[in-house]
Design a protein around this motif. Structure first.
Motif, PDB file in Angstrom:
ATOM      1  N   ARG A  52     -48.524 -81.073  57.109  1.00  0.00           N
ATOM      2  CA  ARG A  52     -47.641 -80.014  57.582  1.00  0.00           C
ATOM      3  C   ARG A  52     -46.557 -79.776  56.544  1.00  0.00           C
ATOM      4  NH1 ARG A  52     -48.811 -79.391  62.916  1.00  0.00           N
ATOM      5  NH2 ARG A  52     -49.784 -81.134  63.959  1.00  0.00           N
ATOM      6  N   VAL A  53     -46.153 -78.508  56.419  1.00  0.00           N
ATOM      7  CA  VAL A  53     -45.030 -78.130  55.568  1.00  0.00           C
ATOM      8  C   VAL A  53     -44.036 -77.419  56.484  1.00  0.00           C
ATOM      9  CG1 VAL A  53     -44.248 -76.825  53.566  1.00  0.00           C
ATOM     10  CG2 VAL A  53     -46.552 -77.830  53.578  1.00  0.00           C
ATOM     11  N   THR A  54     -42.871 -78.030  56.665  1.00  0.00           N
ATOM     12  CA  THR A  54     -41.850 -77.462  57.546  1.00  0.00           C
ATOM     13  C   THR A  54     -40.694 -76.932  56.723  1.00  0.00           C
ATOM     14  OG1 THR A  54     -42.451 -78.922  59.365  1.00  0.00           O
ATOM     15  CG2 THR A  54     -40.251 -77.958  59.444  1.00  0.00           C
ATOM     16  N   VAL A  55     -40.296 -75.704  57.030  1.00  0.00           N
ATOM     17  CA  VAL A  55     -39.158 -75.052  56.400  1.00  0.00           C
ATOM     18  C   VAL A  55     -38.067 -74.958  57.465  1.00  0.00           C
ATOM     19  CG1 VAL A  55     -38.325 -72.944  55.281  1.00  0.00           C
ATOM     20  CG2 VAL A  55     -40.690 -73.710  54.926  1.00  0.00           C
ATOM     21  N   GLU A  56     -36.879 -75.460  57.138  1.00  0.00           N
ATOM     22  CA  GLU A  56     -35.767 -75.446  58.090  1.00  0.00           C
ATOM     23  C   GLU A  56     -34.597 -74.693  57.493  1.00  0.00           C
ATOM     24  OE1 GLU A  56     -34.050 -78.775  60.910  1.00  0.00           O
ATOM     25  OE2 GLU A  56     -33.330 -79.078  58.861  1.00  0.00           O
ATOM     26  N   ASN A  57     -33.965 -73.860  58.314  1.00  0.00           N
ATOM     27  CA  ASN A  57     -32.806 -73.090  57.879  1.00  0.00           C
ATOM     28  C   ASN A  57     -31.560 -73.663  58.541  1.00  0.00           C
ATOM     29  OD1 ASN A  57     -30.875 -71.242  57.138  1.00  0.00           O
ATOM     30  ND2 ASN A  57     -31.925 -69.467  57.995  1.00  0.00           N
ATOM     31  N   ARG A  58     -30.722 -74.308  57.751  1.00  0.00           N
ATOM     32  CA  ARG A  58     -29.462 -74.842  58.253  1.00  0.00           C
ATOM     33  C   ARG A  58     -28.295 -73.987  57.769  1.00  0.00           C
ATOM     34  NH1 ARG A  58     -29.471 -81.171  57.616  1.00  0.00           N
ATOM     35  NH2 ARG A  58     -28.682 -81.121  59.734  1.00  0.00           N
ATOM     36  N   GLY A  59     -28.618 -72.841  57.211  1.00  0.00           N
ATOM     37  CA  GLY A  59     -27.600 -71.931  56.687  1.00  0.00           C
ATOM     38  C   GLY A  59     -27.037 -71.022  57.766  1.00  0.00           C
ATOM     39  N   GLU A  60     -26.324 -69.982  57.316  1.00  0.00           N
ATOM     40  CA  GLU A  60     -25.645 -69.084  58.245  1.00  0.00           C
ATOM     41  C   GLU A  60     -26.332 -67.736  58.420  1.00  0.00           C
ATOM     42  OE1 GLU A  60     -21.564 -68.823  57.026  1.00  0.00           O
ATOM     43  OE2 GLU A  60     -21.270 -70.987  57.222  1.00  0.00           O
ATOM     44  N   ARG A  61     -27.393 -67.448  57.628  1.00  0.00           N
ATOM     45  CA  ARG A  61     -28.092 -66.173  57.761  1.00  0.00           C
ATOM     46  C   ARG A  61     -29.596 -66.418  57.780  1.00  0.00           C
ATOM     47  NH1 ARG A  61     -30.339 -64.066  53.188  1.00  0.00           N
ATOM     48  NH2 ARG A  61     -29.928 -65.187  51.274  1.00  0.00           N
ATOM     49  N   HIS A  62     -30.340 -65.456  58.301  1.00  0.00           N
ATOM     50  CA  HIS A  62     -31.792 -65.643  58.345  1.00  0.00           C
ATOM     51  C   HIS A  62     -32.390 -65.459  56.952  1.00  0.00           C
ATOM     52  CE1 HIS A  62     -31.916 -61.218  58.615  1.00  0.00           C
ATOM     53  NE2 HIS A  62     -33.160 -61.328  58.182  1.00  0.00           N
ATOM     54  N   LEU A  63     -33.510 -66.136  56.729  1.00  0.00           N
ATOM     55  CA  LEU A  63     -34.214 -66.073  55.447  1.00  0.00           C
ATOM     56  C   LEU A  63     -35.670 -65.700  55.705  1.00  0.00           C
ATOM     57  CD1 LEU A  63     -32.821 -69.404  53.952  1.00  0.00           C
ATOM     58  CD2 LEU A  63     -32.143 -67.102  53.286  1.00  0.00           C
ATOM     59  N   GLY A  64     -36.198 -64.765  54.918  1.00  0.00           N
ATOM     60  CA  GLY A  64     -37.602 -64.379  55.021  1.00  0.00           C
ATOM     61  C   GLY A  64     -38.450 -65.351  54.213  1.00  0.00           C
ATOM     62  N   ILE A  65     -39.345 -66.076  54.872  1.00  0.00           N
ATOM     63  CA  ILE A  65     -40.130 -67.138  54.242  1.00  0.00           C
ATOM     64  C   ILE A  65     -41.588 -66.725  54.109  1.00  0.00           C
ATOM     65  CG2 ILE A  65     -40.891 -69.546  54.457  1.00  0.00           C
ATOM     66  CD1 ILE A  65     -37.870 -69.216  54.039  1.00  0.00           C
ATOM     67  N   HIS A  66     -42.146 -67.009  52.944  1.00  0.00           N
ATOM     68  CA  HIS A  66     -43.576 -66.827  52.686  1.00  0.00           C
ATOM     69  C   HIS A  66     -44.113 -68.141  52.124  1.00  0.00           C
ATOM     70  CE1 HIS A  66     -43.297 -62.403  52.906  1.00  0.00           C
ATOM     71  NE2 HIS A  66     -42.116 -62.598  52.368  1.00  0.00           N
ATOM     72  N   LEU A  67     -45.135 -68.679  52.761  1.00  0.00           N
ATOM     73  CA  LEU A  67     -45.851 -69.851  52.238  1.00  0.00           C
ATOM     74  C   LEU A  67     -47.319 -69.603  52.530  1.00  0.00           C
ATOM     75  CD1 LEU A  67     -45.729 -72.561  50.845  1.00  0.00           C
ATOM     76  CD2 LEU A  67     -45.483 -73.637  53.081  1.00  0.00           C
ATOM     77  N   GLU A  68     -48.012 -69.055  51.535  1.00  0.00           N
ATOM     78  CA  GLU A  68     -49.379 -68.593  51.704  1.00  0.00           C
ATOM     79  C   GLU A  68     -50.278 -69.274  50.677  1.00  0.00           C
ATOM     80  OE1 GLU A  68     -47.847 -64.130  52.924  1.00  0.00           O
ATOM     81  OE2 GLU A  68     -48.431 -64.531  50.881  1.00  0.00           O
ATOM     82  N   ASP A  69     -51.559 -68.901  50.710  1.00  0.00           N
ATOM     83  CA  ASP A  69     -52.485 -69.464  49.728  1.00  0.00           C
ATOM     84  C   ASP A  69     -51.998 -69.151  48.321  1.00  0.00           C
ATOM     85  OD1 ASP A  69     -53.024 -66.771  50.175  1.00  0.00           O
ATOM     86  OD2 ASP A  69     -55.131 -66.949  49.651  1.00  0.00           O
ATOM     87  N   GLY A  70     -52.184 -70.079  47.435  1.00  0.00           N
ATOM     88  CA  GLY A  70     -51.701 -69.934  46.071  1.00  0.00           C
ATOM     89  C   GLY A  70     -50.311 -70.510  45.870  1.00  0.00           C
ATOM     90  N   GLN A  71     -49.598 -70.795  46.953  1.00  0.00           N
ATOM     91  CA  GLN A  71     -48.268 -71.387  46.860  1.00  0.00           C
ATOM     92  C   GLN A  71     -48.282 -72.875  47.197  1.00  0.00           C
ATOM     93  OE1 GLN A  71     -46.726 -67.643  49.126  1.00  0.00           O
ATOM     94  NE2 GLN A  71     -44.958 -68.846  48.525  1.00  0.00           N
ATOM     95  N   ILE A  72     -49.459 -73.375  47.572  1.00  0.00           N
ATOM     96  CA  ILE A  72     -49.651 -74.783  47.894  1.00  0.00           C
ATOM     97  C   ILE A  72     -50.782 -75.303  47.017  1.00  0.00           C
ATOM     98  CG2 ILE A  72     -50.261 -76.450  49.675  1.00  0.00           C
ATOM     99  CD1 ILE A  72     -49.404 -74.369  51.761  1.00  0.00           C
ATOM    100  N   ASP A  73     -50.523 -76.387  46.313  1.00  0.00           N
ATOM    101  CA  ASP A  73     -51.559 -77.012  45.496  1.00  0.00           C
ATOM    102  C   ASP A  73     -51.653 -78.471  45.912  1.00  0.00           C
ATOM    103  OD1 ASP A  73     -53.506 -77.455  43.609  1.00  0.00           O
ATOM    104  OD2 ASP A  73     -52.140 -77.492  41.902  1.00  0.00           O
ATOM    105  N   VAL A  74     -52.867 -78.937  46.190  1.00  0.00           N
ATOM    106  CA  VAL A  74     -53.078 -80.312  46.625  1.00  0.00           C
ATOM    107  C   VAL A  74     -53.989 -80.996  45.612  1.00  0.00           C
ATOM    108  CG1 VAL A  74     -53.913 -81.808  48.477  1.00  0.00           C
ATOM    109  CG2 VAL A  74     -52.831 -79.617  49.035  1.00  0.00           C
TER     110      VAL A  74
END
Length: 173
Positions: free
Chosen positions: A48-70
Motif C-alpha cells: 500500500r502507498v498512503t498519501v496523507e495531507n497534514r497541511g492547511e489546503r487540499h492537494l490534487g494527488i496523482h499516483l498512477e502507472d509509471g510513477q511506481i517502480d518495484v
C-alpha cells in the motif's frame, strides 16, 4: 547521502507543506480479480502507498502507472506489476487531515522477495515531486528492520544504506 526509507516509514515532502507518504502493508497476497497469466509460477504480494495531507489546503494527488517502480532481489530485477488488480490514486483531492491509499499487486520469484525496493514519484497539483525509495521484504515485519543511523546496522535497511554509502564514497575519490 540520501538513505532509503524502510517499508512502514513516513516520508515528508518539503516542497508541499504537510504532505507525507509511506509505503506499507507489504505482504504475500493473492489479487482479488485472479492471477494474471503472465505471472505463472511467481509469488504475488501486495503493498500500500498512503498519501496523507497534514497541511492547511487540499492537494490534487496523482499516483498512477509509471510513477511506481518495484524492484526485487539483490540484482534489482523488475517485479511483475499486475495493473489490472492495482488501485491507483488518480486525480484525487486530499483535503487537510485526510488520506488516500493506493493498493498495488505485484509478483516475482519467491527467492527474490526477501529484498523489495519500491520507488515512488508523486504528482501533486500538476508538479512532480522527487523520487523516494522504500526498502523491505516479505517475511520481515514493519519496524523490525533497524532504522538507518541506528546501532545494529545488520538489518536490511542498514545493509542497503551501507552499500549505497560505499558506492557513493567510491565515486567521490
Amino acid at each position: 547521502m540520501y538513505e532509503p526509507n524502510v517499508v512502514g516509514d513516513w516520508r515528508e515532502y518539503d516542497e508541499h507543506a504537510g504532505l507525507r507518504v509511506r509505503v506499507h502493508g507489504l505482504e504475500a497476497a493473492e489479487p482479488p480479480r485472479g492471477r494474471d497469466d503472465a505471472a505463472e509460477g511467481m509469488t504475488y504480494f501486495r503493498l500500500r502507498v498512503t498519501v496523507e495531507n497534514r497541511g492547511e489546503r487540499h492537494l490534487g494527488i496523482h499516483l498512477e502507472d509509471g510513477q511506481i517502480d518495484v524492484r526485487i532481489g539483490p540484482e534489482g530485477e523488475s517485479a511483475f506489476i499486475d495493473w489490472r488488480n492495482t488501485q491507483f490514486i488518480e486525480g484525487f483531492d486530499v483535503y487537510p487531515l485526510r488520506r488516500a491509499t493506493a493498493v498495488l499487486f505485484a509478483a516475482g520469484s519467491e527467492a527474490a522477495l526477501s529484498l523489495i525496493d519500491v520507488q515512488i514519484q508523486l504528482r501533486v497539483d500538476e508538479e512532480w515531486t522527487d523520487r523516494r525509495l522504500w526498502t523491505g521484504g516479505l517475511g520481515l515485519r514493519e519496524g523490525s528492520v533497524a532504522p538507518a543511523g541506528a546501532a545494529g546496522r545488520e538489518g536490511l535497511a542498514g545493509q542497503v544504506s551501507n552499500f549505497l554509502r560505499d558506492q557513493a564514497e567510491e565515486g567521490t575519490a
